[in-house]
Structures are given as C-alpha cells and as structure tokens.
Design an enzyme around this catalytic site. Structure first.
Site, mmCIF file in Angstrom:
data_model
loop_
_atom_site.group_PDB
_atom_site.id
_atom_site.type_symbol
_atom_site.label_atom_id
_atom_site.label_comp_id
_atom_site.label_asym_id
_atom_site.label_seq_id
_atom_site.Cartn_x
_atom_site.Cartn_y
_atom_site.Cartn_z
ATOM 1 N N GLY A 37 0.781 -1.229 0.000
ATOM 2 C CA GLY A 37 0.000 0.000 0.000
ATOM 3 C C GLY A 37 0.811 1.277 0.000
ATOM 4 N N ASP A 61 -8.994 0.470 -15.675
ATOM 5 C CA ASP A 61 -9.045 1.109 -14.365
ATOM 6 C C ASP A 61 -8.186 2.366 -14.323
ATOM 7 O OD1 ASP A 61 -6.928 -0.878 -14.581
ATOM 8 O OD2 ASP A 61 -6.390 -0.342 -12.540
#
Length: 484
Positions: free
Chosen positions: A141, A268
């Site tokens: 992340g 995306d």
C-alpha cells in the site's frame, strides 16, 4: 482550518452508498516531511491558506478536512493488458475528499478548449501510497518517493502542454524503506495527493456489470452524468457514453500532440471525465517513433505511442459493454463509433494549439496535421519531438527565430516546405505570446527520461531537491507563456 471562504466541501461520492467503496484509515507513517505543495492548485479550491503544519496534518496524517466524512477506498474492476481482473480496487490509495473548484479557475486544458469561464467543477482529493486497504491484496500500500517525484513531473509537464490531467497536489516523504523489484531497494517512501476531476473509472462500471447489478449501473450513470456531463439528459445512457467518448478522444489527441506515452491504458486507468491520472511508467517521445513504449513490461507494444487511440477505443468498448445492462446495444454502438471522427477532429485542434495558430477550416487544418507528422517522421532521430513546436510556435511570426536557431539546418527540403506552406496558411493565435522570454530560449522545455533520472539521482544521492524545483519553475514559465 481552512481560512479561505473559497473552500467548498461537497463529498458527493457518498451519495452512491456503501456498495461502491470501503471506509479506511491511512497508514501511521514514521515521519512526514513536506517535499511539494501545489499552492497554485490549492488556491483553486480554497486550501492555499493552510500552514505547513496544517497541510501535513491533512495530507500526511489525513485528518479529515472540514465537511469531509473521511477516507474511502473505491471499488472497481478492470481489464489489465486486456485480461479481466475482478480483484482490483483502491489498493494503495483512497478518496480523501471532494470539493468545488472556484468558478472560473478552470485548468489549462479547459482554457485551451474555450475562453469562457466554467462553473466550479467537482474535484477529488485522491491519494497514492497512503497504506493498505481491503483491495491491497499482498502489496504494502505504499508509494516510492521516486514514483511520487515522477508523478509531479508528469502532471506539471502535461498541464504546461494543455493536456487534461490531474494535478499533483502534495508530496510528503514518509520515512519508510520500501522493497521493490524494479528499482534499487530499499528505497524511500512517500504519500502523494492528486487533485482530479473524478476517480470514477471505466472499471467502476465494469464491476457493477460483473455482478449483474442493473441498479448499480443505473446509479453510476446518473451520478456521473449529473456531476460531470450535465449537458446529457437524465436517463440518456447512450448520450452519457457519447460524452465519455468525446472526452476520451480529446484526451488521446492531446497525448499524441504532446508526444506523451501513458504506458498502462488499462480500463481502471481511464475515467469518465477524460482526464489523465495515476501516472506509472510514462515517457515522452524523444523523437517520432510510433512503436515507442513507456513500460518495460509492455513487451508486445500494446500501449505504444501510436497505438494509444486503439487502446483507448478498446477500453471504451468495454465501458459500452458494461452499459448494455442499462441500454440497448445499437445506440451504444453508435456512440462508440463516434470515437474515430472525434479523435481526428480533436487531433487537428491539438496540433493547432501546439503550433499556436488559428483554425482555417477542416481541409487546411488536416493539411497542417499531415505535413507536421510527415516532417517529424522524415526527420526521425535527427529532430526531437518538442523542438519543432518550440521553433515554429506562432507560425510565420516565428520564421526569423526558427531559421536563425540551432536547428536551422533541419528546416529545409521538400517535406519542410510542405509543412511551412501549410503552417503559413494559418494566422498566429495571440502572437503576443511570442514576446514571453520562454520563446527567446534556443531550446524548449522537455521531459525526457535522462533528465528525469538526473533529477531523481540528485535527490537519491545527496537529498538535493534543487534540480526538481528548478524544473518545476521552468515548467511554470512555459505554461504561462503558452497559456497566459
């Protein structure tokens, strides 16, 4: 907390409900060192009055801004190199807030398209590298500092060239050592915030269609139509697709005119407003090369420079496929078929803008486009992409400057003559722009990979941010020169 009366929070994504995103918390970083704050962008949304301490609190520790409900990781699917992936979503970022732009403070790309003041757009504050989410899979992340620096540079360069783009809003170094397989590790970490005109992706619709949720597709169409394409009538799904097609054609044309290669045109990474965002392995062309790729892993050249229109159209057809749950196929197909004509029309306009001349009608504009590409093609490695647009900006008004400049020997021969005749047909557009000192420089402002690596090397080896900030200052100068 924000003292400016121009700050207008409007968290509209939450109107959709809880099935479109997940509440998350930002990572607790060991340090927060402010490396870049975009006060020019902040002034368009009333946040330029924040102190550095307040800035770090909101964009390093992610304390919610007033009127914002807190971070949410958006859900979406997508085709990645044309392979469908249902396990996507915001894996290292989230939507930190939404707010209205100050009326009339439109981006450069909008000013290029129209001289009229636009109403305040709804903008997103989106993060990259803010920690894990339910969609992180096995990743950490995080964002490398180098990745953050590269995104700032890409966004600033594209805005200077009039390309619709998100703006890098904030870059904060976070004091972690990251392991990465594609760059020397451990490497420094950062969290980036971008200011973007929507993070609703083609893949957001694909996810709803994947689950067969007509209600979710309907809700997404109405949400995106009302907020981003209000000129489309309520319930007109083909009209909504047509608006996205037009915006995407405009974006693709601007990329090509800028010599820009996005690198990863997955579904995306394309959104409903036709604005480029989420920069990864981008590159700018050193010279005309149709097969030039930006990503080392794009071994088949799927997203090569000259294949970007094809890639965007393919992605649009996937969006059209998702919308079939909410509309008949025939009008959706008709909307998709508008991409080709729209792209050619927008490409002519994009090249006119880059050359700083006025339109003379479709035939003359097409002739200028054709002769410009022919000149770049013939020159090949002998002529870099950007210098042509620097030397000949303003058309005839730049003749003496170009023919006395460092590339004078390039500007001769039959192909050049064809280009020159086509260019001189067109009147200069706002020729007073040539009085800007940026056009007195012999060389244009470019963003080639060697310079990007040199800027990063100064940071990585000596923590020297001077080349980075000097580059941003030069980009600001050329942006002002071209788009005062």
């Amino acid at each position: 907390m924000p003292a400016s009366s121009a700050y207008r929070p409007e968290p509209r994504f939450f109107d959709l409900g809880g099935e479109y995103g997940d509440p998350v918390r930002a990572a607790d970083f060991p340090e927060t060192r402010l490396r870049f704050r975009n006060d020019r962008a902040a002034a368009t949304v009333g946040l330029e009055t924040l102190t550095d301490a307040e800035w770090i609190a909101h964009f390093g520790r992610f304390e919610p801004l007033p009127g914002q409900p807190g971070p949410v990781a958006m859900r979406y699917h997508g085709h990645q190199f044309r392979h469908y992936n249902p396990d996507l979503g915001d894996g290292r970022g989230f939507l930190a807030g939404q707010l209205r732009e100050t009326p009339g403070a439109q981006a450069v790309s909008d000013r290029v398209a129209s001289d009229s003041a636009l109403p305040g757009r709804l903008l997103d504050l989106g993060t990259k590298g803010s920690g894990t989410t339910p969609w992180s899979r096995s990743a950490d992340g995080r964002l490398t500092l180098k990745g953050g620096v590269r995104e700032v540079l890409a966004a600033e360069m594209l805005e200077a060239q009039g390309v619709p783009t998100s703006r890098a809003f904030s870059l904060i170094e976070t004091g972690e050592e990251l392991e990465r397989g594609d760059e020397p590790s451990p490497t420094r970490s950062a969290v980036l915030v971008r200011l973007s005109h929507s993070h609703i992706r083609f893949g957001t619709f694909q996810r709803a269609a994947y689950f067969g949720r007509v209600d979710m597709v309907d809700a997404l169409v109405e949400h995106a139509r009302a907020l981003y394409h209000p000129e489309v009538a309520e319930g007109d799904v083909p009209g909504f697709l047509r608006a996205v097609v037009e915006a995407s054609a405009r974006l693709t044309a601007r990329w090509v005119a800028a010599g820009f290669v996005h690198g990863v045109l997955n579904t995306d990474n394309l959104n409903v407003t036709g604005e480029s965002f989420d920069y990864g392995p981008w590159r700018f062309l050193p010279y005309y090369e149709p097969g030039f790729t930006a990503a080392y892993f794009d071994q088949t050249g799927l997203y090569a420079f000259a294949r970007q229109p094809e890639a965007v159209f393919w992605a649009l057809t996937q969006l059209g496929g998702a919308l079939k749950l909410a509309a008949d196929a025939e009008p959706l197909t008709e909307a998709l078929n508008g991409f080709g004509p729209a792209y050619i029309r927008e490409l002519r306009t994009a090249f006119l803008n880059r050359l700083g001349v006025k339109s003379l009608g479709e035939a003359a504009d097409q002739r200028l486009l054709d002769t410009t590409l022919a000149l770049l093609r013939e020159a090949g490695e002998a002529a870099r992409w950007e210098p042509l647009f620097h030397d000949w900006f303003g058309g005839f008004a730049s003749s003496a400057r170009a023919l006395a400049g460092p590339r004078a020997k390039l500007w001769q021969g039959k192909t050049f003559d064809n280009f020159r005749y086509s260019l001189f047909e067109h009147e200069p557009d706002r020729p007073e722009r040539l009085e800007n000192p940026a056009f007195a420089r012999p060389e244009p402002e470019e963003m080639l990979i060697d310079e990007v690596e040199a800027i990063w090397a100064a940071i990585a080896e000596a923590d020297d941010w001077t080349p980075f900030h000097e580059k941003l200052a030069r980009l600001a100068a050329i942006r002002t020169a071209r788009h005062p």
